[in-house]
Design an enzyme around this catalytic site. Structure first.
Site, PDB file in Angstrom:
ATOM      1  N   ASP A   1       0.865  -1.181   0.000  1.00  0.00           N
ATOM      2  CA  ASP A   1       0.000   0.000   0.000  1.00  0.00           C
ATOM      3  C   ASP A   1       0.901   1.231   0.000  1.00  0.00           C
ATOM      4  OD1 ASP A   1      -2.427   1.596   0.365  1.00  0.00           O
ATOM      5  OD2 ASP A   1      -1.763   1.897   2.418  1.00  0.00           O
ATOM      6  N   SER A   2       0.279   2.399  -0.145  1.00  0.00           N
ATOM      7  CA  SER A   2       1.037   3.646  -0.084  1.00  0.00           C
ATOM      8  C   SER A   2       1.588   3.900   1.318  1.00  0.00           C
ATOM      9  CB  SER A   2       0.122   4.801  -0.474  1.00  0.00           C
ATOM     10  OG  SER A   2      -1.030   4.799   0.338  1.00  0.00           O
TER      11      SER A   2
ATOM     12  N   CYS B   1      -4.288  -1.423  -1.886  1.00  0.00           N
ATOM     13  CA  CYS B   1      -4.507   0.014  -2.026  1.00  0.00           C
ATOM     14  C   CYS B   1      -5.543   0.175  -3.126  1.00  0.00           C
ATOM     15  CB  CYS B   1      -3.194   0.690  -2.420  1.00  0.00           C
ATOM     16  SG  CYS B   1      -3.366   2.431  -2.833  1.00  0.00           S
TER      17      CYS B   1
ATOM     18  N   GLU C   1      -4.603   8.815   9.854  1.00  0.00           N
ATOM     19  CA  GLU C   1      -3.179   8.649  10.209  1.00  0.00           C
ATOM     20  C   GLU C   1      -2.820   9.427  11.466  1.00  0.00           C
ATOM     21  OE1 GLU C   1      -0.340   8.708   7.067  1.00  0.00           O
ATOM     22  OE2 GLU C   1      -1.465   7.183   5.973  1.00  0.00           O
TER      23      GLU C   1
ATOM     24  N   CYS D   1     -11.280   2.984   0.199  1.00  0.00           N
ATOM     25  CA  CYS D   1      -9.919   3.418   0.511  1.00  0.00           C
ATOM     26  C   CYS D   1      -9.542   2.626   1.752  1.00  0.00           C
ATOM     27  CB  CYS D   1      -9.879   4.917   0.784  1.00  0.00           C
ATOM     28  SG  CYS D   1      -8.282   5.487   1.393  1.00  0.00           S
TER      29      CYS D   1
ATOM     30  N   HIS E   1      -7.914   3.188   4.320  1.00  0.00           N
ATOM     31  CA  HIS E   1      -7.984   3.820   5.645  1.00  0.00           C
ATOM     32  C   HIS E   1      -9.415   3.834   6.205  1.00  0.00           C
ATOM     33  CE1 HIS E   1      -4.120   5.391   4.362  1.00  0.00           C
ATOM     34  NE2 HIS E   1      -3.932   5.946   5.543  1.00  0.00           N
TER      35      HIS E   1
HETATM   36  N1  DGL Z   1      -4.338   3.506   0.620  1.00  0.00           N
HETATM   37  C1  DGL Z   1      -4.868   4.363  -0.384  1.00  0.00           C
HETATM   38  C2  DGL Z   1      -6.144   3.762  -1.001  1.00  0.00           C
HETATM   39  O1  DGL Z   1      -6.664   2.749  -0.583  1.00  0.00           O
HETATM   40  C3  DGL Z   1      -5.195   5.735   0.137  1.00  0.00           C
HETATM   41  C4  DGL Z   1      -4.079   6.514   0.698  1.00  0.00           C
HETATM   42  C5  DGL Z   1      -3.299   7.343  -0.292  1.00  0.00           C
HETATM   43  O2  DGL Z   1      -3.830   8.312  -0.861  1.00  0.00           O
HETATM   44  O3  DGL Z   1      -2.154   7.007  -0.487  1.00  0.00           O
HETATM   45  O4  DGL Z   1      -6.624   4.286  -1.967  1.00  0.00           O
END
Ligand code: DGL
Length: 274
Positions: free
Chosen positions: A13-14, A76, A155, A187, A189
Site C-alpha cells: 500500500d502507499s 490500495c 493517520e 480506501c 484507511h
Molecule cells: N491507501 C490508499 C487507497 O486505498 C489511500 C491513501 C493514499 O492516498 O495514499 O486508496
C-alpha cells in the site's frame, strides 16, 4: 511445490492503510506468511497520476519478488484502480487488488441497485469501481465521492474525534440524500472510520469493506493455484515482515494499534533502487 506453498504473500500500500487488508488476511488465512510494504516516503497515492502509480507499482513488485513472494495483493484502492491492469501481464505469479472484490460484494449486497463509493480522488475519478460493479450489475447506479481529508485524519489517529465527524458529515451529505442502500469504503484507511460513517449514513445503508472480500478471494486463489500453505506459519521466526520506504517508528505505532500480532520486524528500504 512445498517451498512455494510456504512462501509469503506480498502485500503493499502507499503506507499504513493497507494494514487493514493485511489484518483481514491474518484473520482469514492465519497460516499464510506476509511480507508487507508500505510506501511511506511517497504517500499519498490518492493525488498521483496514473503513470506515476504504475511506475511505483512496478518498483514495489520488483522489491517483493526479491523476498520470494508467491502472490501479490495490491492493498490500495488507488493503485488497484489505475495500475493493476497495466502490470498484471508482466508477472509470473498471481496478483489481485481490492477494487474487483469490493465491486463484486457491493453488487451482490444492493437491493435497490444504488451504490455509493467513497475513496481518494484518483480512485473515484478512475471510474474503475463503476465499471466493475456494472460488470456484475449493468443497471447499477453508482455515486462516487472523494474524501481526501479522511486519510490524514486517520493517520493522525483521530478516528473518533469531533473534527473528523464534522468532516465526514460534510463529505457524506450528498450521499445521505441519494437513496443509496450500499456504500463501499473504497480506501484502505476508511474501515477505521466504519462506525462513524455507519452512524452518519444510518443502518439502512450496508457498508462494504473490500478488504474482507479480498482476503476470501486470496484464499480461493491460493487453493485454486495449489499454492496455499497447508501447514502452520509458526515454524517461521517472523511470519509477518514489514518494510517501509520512510519513518519506520511512526509506522510501528500505527501497525501495533490495529494488527492482531506483535509488530517486531520493520525495515526501511530505498524503493527507488528497484
Ligand atoms: N491507501 C490508499 C487507497 O486505498 C489511500 C491513501 C493514499 O492516498 O495514499 O486508496
Amino acid at each position: 511445490m512445498q517451498n512455494l506453498k510456504e512462501a509469503p504473500i506480498g502485500v503493499f500500500d502507499s503506507g499504513v492503510g493497507g494494514l487493514t487488508v493485511a489484518r483481514e488476511i491474518m484473520r482469514q488465512i492465519p497460516q499464510e506468511r506476509i511480507v508487507y510494504f508500505g510506501d511511506t516516503a511517497r504517500v499519498p497515492y490518492g493525488s498521483k497520476s496514473t503513470d506515476t502509480l504504475i511506475r511505483y507499482t512496478r518498483q514495489i513488485i520488483r522489491f517483493l519478488k526479491t523476498r520470494g513472494v508467491k502472490a501479490i495483493v495490491v492493498a490500495c484502492n488507488t493503485a488497484s484502480a489505475v495500475a493493476l491492469e497495466a502490470v498484471r501481464d508482466e508477472l509470473d505469479i498471481p496478483i489481485i487488488g481490492v477494487v474487483r472484490p469490493g465491486a463484486k460484494v457491493a453488487a451482490e449486497a444492493t437491493r435497490n441497485k444504488r451504490i455509493g463509493i467513497i475513496g481518494t480522488e484518483t480512485t473515484v475519478n478512475s471510474g474503475m469501481y463503476v465499471k466493475l460493479i456494472q460488470e456484475h450489475l449493468p443497471e447499477a447506479e453508482v455515486i462516487g465521492k472523494a474524501c481526501p481529508l479522511f486519510v490524514p485524519l486517520v493517520e493522525e489517529g483521530w478516528t473518533k474525534d469531533p473534527v473528523t465527524e464534522e468532516v465526514a458529515r460534510r463529505y457524506l451529505a450528498d450521499l445521505q440524500k441519494s437513496d443509496i442502500d450500499t456504500l463501499i469504503l473504497g480506501c484502505t484507511h476508511y474501515p477505521l472510520l466504519r462506525h462513524m460513517v455507519g452512524d452518519i449514513m444510518g443502518e439502512q445503508v450496508t457498508l462494504v469493506n473490500p478488504a474482507y472480500e479480498t482476503a476470501l478471494e486470496l484464499r480461493a486463489l491460493l487453493e485454486r493455484e495449489g499454492i496455499a500453505n497447508d501447514g502452520e506459519n509458526k515454524n517461521f521466526e517472523n511470519p509477518y515482515e514489514f518494510f517501509v520506504s520512510d519513518l519506520a517508528e511512526k509506522f510501528k505505532t500505527f501497525a501495533s494499534s490495529i494488527l492482531p500480532c506483535d509488530v517486531t520486524s520493520i525495515k526501511k528500504i530505498n524503493i527507488e533502487e528497484y
